[in-house]
Design a protein around this motif. Structure first.
Motif, mmCIF file in Angstrom:
data_model
loop_
_atom_site.group_PDB
_atom_site.id
_atom_site.type_symbol
_atom_site.label_atom_id
_atom_site.label_comp_id
_atom_site.label_asym_id
_atom_site.label_seq_id
_atom_site.Cartn_x
_atom_site.Cartn_y
_atom_site.Cartn_z
ATOM 1 N N PRO A 156 2.772 -13.424 -88.416
ATOM 2 C CA PRO A 156 2.787 -13.401 -86.959
ATOM 3 C C PRO A 156 2.575 -14.781 -86.337
ATOM 4 O O PRO A 156 2.745 -14.959 -85.141
ATOM 5 C CB PRO A 156 1.647 -12.453 -86.595
ATOM 6 C CG PRO A 156 0.729 -12.503 -87.753
ATOM 7 C CD PRO A 156 1.581 -12.770 -88.963
ATOM 8 N N LEU A 157 2.225 -15.778 -87.157
ATOM 9 C CA LEU A 157 1.987 -17.133 -86.654
ATOM 10 C C LEU A 157 3.200 -18.036 -86.815
ATOM 11 O O LEU A 157 3.171 -19.185 -86.375
ATOM 12 C CB LEU A 157 0.806 -17.767 -87.388
ATOM 13 C CG LEU A 157 -0.512 -17.010 -87.355
ATOM 14 C CD1 LEU A 157 -1.573 -17.770 -88.127
ATOM 15 C CD2 LEU A 157 -0.960 -16.746 -85.942
ATOM 16 N N GLU A 158 4.260 -17.527 -87.443
ATOM 17 C CA GLU A 158 5.434 -18.348 -87.711
ATOM 18 C C GLU A 158 5.995 -18.947 -86.423
ATOM 19 O O GLU A 158 6.229 -18.253 -85.437
ATOM 20 C CB GLU A 158 6.520 -17.522 -88.401
ATOM 21 C CG GLU A 158 7.673 -18.357 -88.884
ATOM 22 C CD GLU A 158 8.642 -17.544 -89.725
ATOM 23 O OE1 GLU A 158 9.797 -17.980 -89.822
ATOM 24 O OE2 GLU A 158 8.257 -16.505 -90.267
ATOM 25 N N GLY A 159 6.171 -20.256 -86.443
ATOM 26 C CA GLY A 159 6.744 -20.957 -85.308
ATOM 27 C C GLY A 159 5.779 -21.212 -84.158
ATOM 28 O O GLY A 159 6.177 -21.732 -83.123
ATOM 29 N N ILE A 160 4.521 -20.860 -84.330
ATOM 30 C CA ILE A 160 3.533 -21.043 -83.258
ATOM 31 C C ILE A 160 2.579 -22.161 -83.660
ATOM 32 O O ILE A 160 1.982 -22.124 -84.736
ATOM 33 C CB ILE A 160 2.746 -19.743 -82.997
ATOM 34 C CG1 ILE A 160 3.690 -18.631 -82.574
ATOM 35 C CG2 ILE A 160 1.665 -19.970 -81.944
ATOM 36 C CD1 ILE A 160 3.040 -17.270 -82.470
ATOM 37 N N ASP A 161 2.426 -23.155 -82.792
ATOM 38 C CA ASP A 161 1.482 -24.233 -83.036
ATOM 39 C C ASP A 161 0.137 -23.818 -82.445
ATOM 40 O O ASP A 161 -0.060 -23.859 -81.228
ATOM 41 C CB ASP A 161 1.973 -25.529 -82.385
ATOM 42 C CG ASP A 161 1.000 -26.680 -82.581
ATOM 43 O OD1 ASP A 161 0.100 -26.572 -83.446
ATOM 44 O OD2 ASP A 161 1.142 -27.686 -81.867
ATOM 45 N N VAL A 162 -0.781 -23.388 -83.325
ATOM 46 C CA VAL A 162 -2.076 -22.906 -82.854
ATOM 47 C C VAL A 162 -3.101 -24.028 -82.733
ATOM 48 O O VAL A 162 -4.221 -23.796 -82.298
ATOM 49 C CB VAL A 162 -2.628 -21.790 -83.783
ATOM 50 C CG1 VAL A 162 -1.724 -20.583 -83.764
ATOM 51 C CG2 VAL A 162 -2.834 -22.312 -85.184
ATOM 52 N N GLY A 163 -2.705 -25.244 -83.095
ATOM 53 C CA GLY A 163 -3.625 -26.373 -83.085
ATOM 54 C C GLY A 163 -4.231 -26.694 -81.730
ATOM 55 O O GLY A 163 -5.330 -27.207 -81.650
ATOM 56 N N GLY A 164 -3.553 -26.374 -80.654
ATOM 57 C CA GLY A 164 -4.056 -26.704 -79.332
ATOM 58 C C GLY A 164 -4.809 -25.584 -78.635
ATOM 59 O O GLY A 164 -5.242 -25.748 -77.496
ATOM 60 N N TYR A 165 -4.965 -24.455 -79.293
ATOM 61 C CA TYR A 165 -5.648 -23.319 -78.659
ATOM 62 C C TYR A 165 -7.163 -23.519 -78.656
ATOM 63 O O TYR A 165 -7.759 -23.880 -79.660
ATOM 64 C CB TYR A 165 -5.346 -22.019 -79.387
ATOM 65 C CG TYR A 165 -3.921 -21.514 -79.246
ATOM 66 C CD1 TYR A 165 -2.978 -22.169 -78.463
ATOM 67 C CD2 TYR A 165 -3.520 -20.378 -79.899
ATOM 68 C CE1 TYR A 165 -1.689 -21.704 -78.333
ATOM 69 C CE2 TYR A 165 -2.223 -19.894 -79.778
ATOM 70 C CZ TYR A 165 -1.316 -20.561 -78.998
ATOM 71 O OH TYR A 165 -0.045 -20.095 -78.876
ATOM 72 N N PHE A 196 -4.203 -17.880 -92.520
ATOM 73 C CA PHE A 196 -2.813 -17.854 -92.970
ATOM 74 C C PHE A 196 -2.674 -18.494 -94.337
ATOM 75 O O PHE A 196 -1.987 -17.991 -95.215
ATOM 76 C CB PHE A 196 -1.902 -18.551 -91.968
ATOM 77 C CG PHE A 196 -0.503 -18.723 -92.488
ATOM 78 C CD1 PHE A 196 0.319 -17.624 -92.651
ATOM 79 C CD2 PHE A 196 -0.034 -19.962 -92.851
ATOM 80 C CE1 PHE A 196 1.592 -17.762 -93.151
ATOM 81 C CE2 PHE A 196 1.239 -20.113 -93.353
ATOM 82 C CZ PHE A 196 2.054 -19.010 -93.493
ATOM 83 N N LEU A 197 -3.353 -19.608 -94.551
ATOM 84 C CA LEU A 197 -3.240 -20.301 -95.829
ATOM 85 C C LEU A 197 -3.783 -19.475 -96.973
ATOM 86 O O LEU A 197 -3.327 -19.600 -98.108
ATOM 87 C CB LEU A 197 -3.965 -21.651 -95.760
ATOM 88 C CG LEU A 197 -3.297 -22.695 -94.876
ATOM 89 C CD1 LEU A 197 -4.164 -23.942 -94.790
ATOM 90 C CD2 LEU A 197 -1.901 -23.033 -95.358
ATOM 91 N N SER A 198 -4.727 -18.581 -96.714
ATOM 92 C CA SER A 198 -5.298 -17.784 -97.798
ATOM 93 C C SER A 198 -4.291 -16.835 -98.413
ATOM 94 O O SER A 198 -4.408 -16.474 -99.569
ATOM 95 C CB SER A 198 -6.524 -16.997 -97.316
ATOM 96 O OG SER A 198 -6.134 -15.900 -96.522
ATOM 97 N N VAL A 199 -3.269 -16.412 -97.666
ATOM 98 C CA VAL A 199 -2.259 -15.529 -98.243
ATOM 99 C C VAL A 199 -0.966 -16.266 -98.508
ATOM 100 O O VAL A 199 -0.067 -15.714 -99.102
ATOM 101 C CB VAL A 199 -1.955 -14.298 -97.361
ATOM 102 C CG1 VAL A 199 -3.155 -13.413 -97.265
ATOM 103 C CG2 VAL A 199 -1.424 -14.691 -96.016
ATOM 104 N N GLY A 200 -0.866 -17.492 -98.127
ATOM 105 C CA GLY A 200 0.361 -18.243 -98.326
ATOM 106 C C GLY A 200 0.393 -18.992 -99.645
ATOM 107 O O GLY A 200 1.224 -19.843 -99.849
ATOM 108 N N CYS A 201 -0.504 -18.678 -100.551
ATOM 109 C CA CYS A 201 -0.601 -19.408 -101.804
ATOM 110 C C CYS A 201 0.437 -18.989 -102.829
ATOM 111 O O CYS A 201 0.526 -19.575 -103.882
ATOM 112 C CB CYS A 201 -1.996 -19.211 -102.400
ATOM 113 S SG CYS A 201 -3.292 -19.845 -101.340
#
Length: 187
Positions: free
Chosen positions: A59-68, A22-27
Motif C-alpha cells: 500500500p506504500l508503493e509510489g508514496i514518499d512517506v519521508g515528509g509525513y 515495509f522493509l521487514s517484509v520486503g526481504c
C-alpha cells in the motif's frame, strides 16, 4: 502497537515506522529448501515463513512517506492500510509439524519480571513495542514449558521445537505460527 499505548514511539516518526515495517517484509519470498537431515531440526530463516508464491500488495508503493509528520492523517491512514494488508498474510502450511530451529527477538507476553513463560518471537529488534508489529507470517507465538526462561524484551534467542502453522492474537500482534520449544538458547 506501543506497549504503553502512546503513538508514535518517542523519537520515531510515523514515516520512519512505515518504512521499517515495509522493509521487514520486503526481504524476499520463498520457503526455500525445507529438508533437514534425519534427527536434525530444519534451520529456518524468516523468509522461509513466507509462501513462495505470495506477493505482498504494497500500500506504500509510489508514496514518499519521508515528509509525513507523526500526526499527519495521511501517515496514520497509510499505517492502517499497511496493517490491514498484513491481516491475512498466508503461512507456509508445510512447516506445520516440522521440527525447526529459528532465531529472533523476544517480546514478552507473560512472566513475573525475571522469567518469561509466553512471548512473541519476531525477526527484528523493536517489533511490536517501538514499531508496529510485522505481518502474522513473521511472528511466532511461543509458550515455554515449565517455569519459563530468563529473558528480557528483545533478547535474541534460538528456538528449537515443533512449529505449528496456527494463528493467534495478543494485544501486541497477531501471529501466524506457534511453538512450544524444547530448547531456547541465547543467539
Amino acid at each position: 502497537m506501543i506497549a504503553n499505548g502512546s503513538w508514535p514511539a518517542p523519537g520515531l516518526s510515523i514515516a520512519a515506522v512505515l518504512v521499517m515495517a515495509f522493509l521487514s517484509v520486503g526481504c524476499g519470498n520463498g520457503a526455500g529448501d525445507t529438508t533437514a537431515e534425519a534427527g536434525e531440526p530444519l534451520s529456518l530463516t524468516w523468509d522461509m515463513l513466507i509462501p513462495e508464491d505470495y506477493e505482498f500488495d504494497d500500500p506504500l508503493e509510489g508514496i514518499d512517506v519521508g515528509g509525513y509528520a507523526d500526526d499527519d492523517p495521511r501517515a496514520i491512514e497509510l499505517l492502517e492500510k499497511l496493517r490491514a494488508s498484513w491481516a491475512d498474510t498466508p503461512v507456509v502450511d508445510e512447516l506445520d509439524g516440522e521440527r525447526v530451529r529459528l532465531g529472533g527477538f523476544v517480546v514478552p507476553l507473560e512472566g513475573d519480571g525475571s522469567r518469561v513463560t509466553e512471548f512473541l518471537l519476531v525477526p527484528f529488534y523493536g517489533a511490536c513495542i517501538h514499531v508496529p508489529p510485522p505481518p502474522p507470517n513473521q511472528v511466532v507465538h511461543v509458550h515455554v514449558n515449565g517455569d519459563g526462561i530468563s529473558a528480557r524484551s528483545f533478547d535474541a534467542v534460538w528456538l528449537t521445537g515443533t512449529m505449528r502453522a496456527q494463528r493467534s492474537s495478543s494485544e501486541l500482534a497477531d501471529a501466524g505460527y506457534s511453538m512450544r520449544p524444547d530448547r531456547v538458547e541465547p543467539f
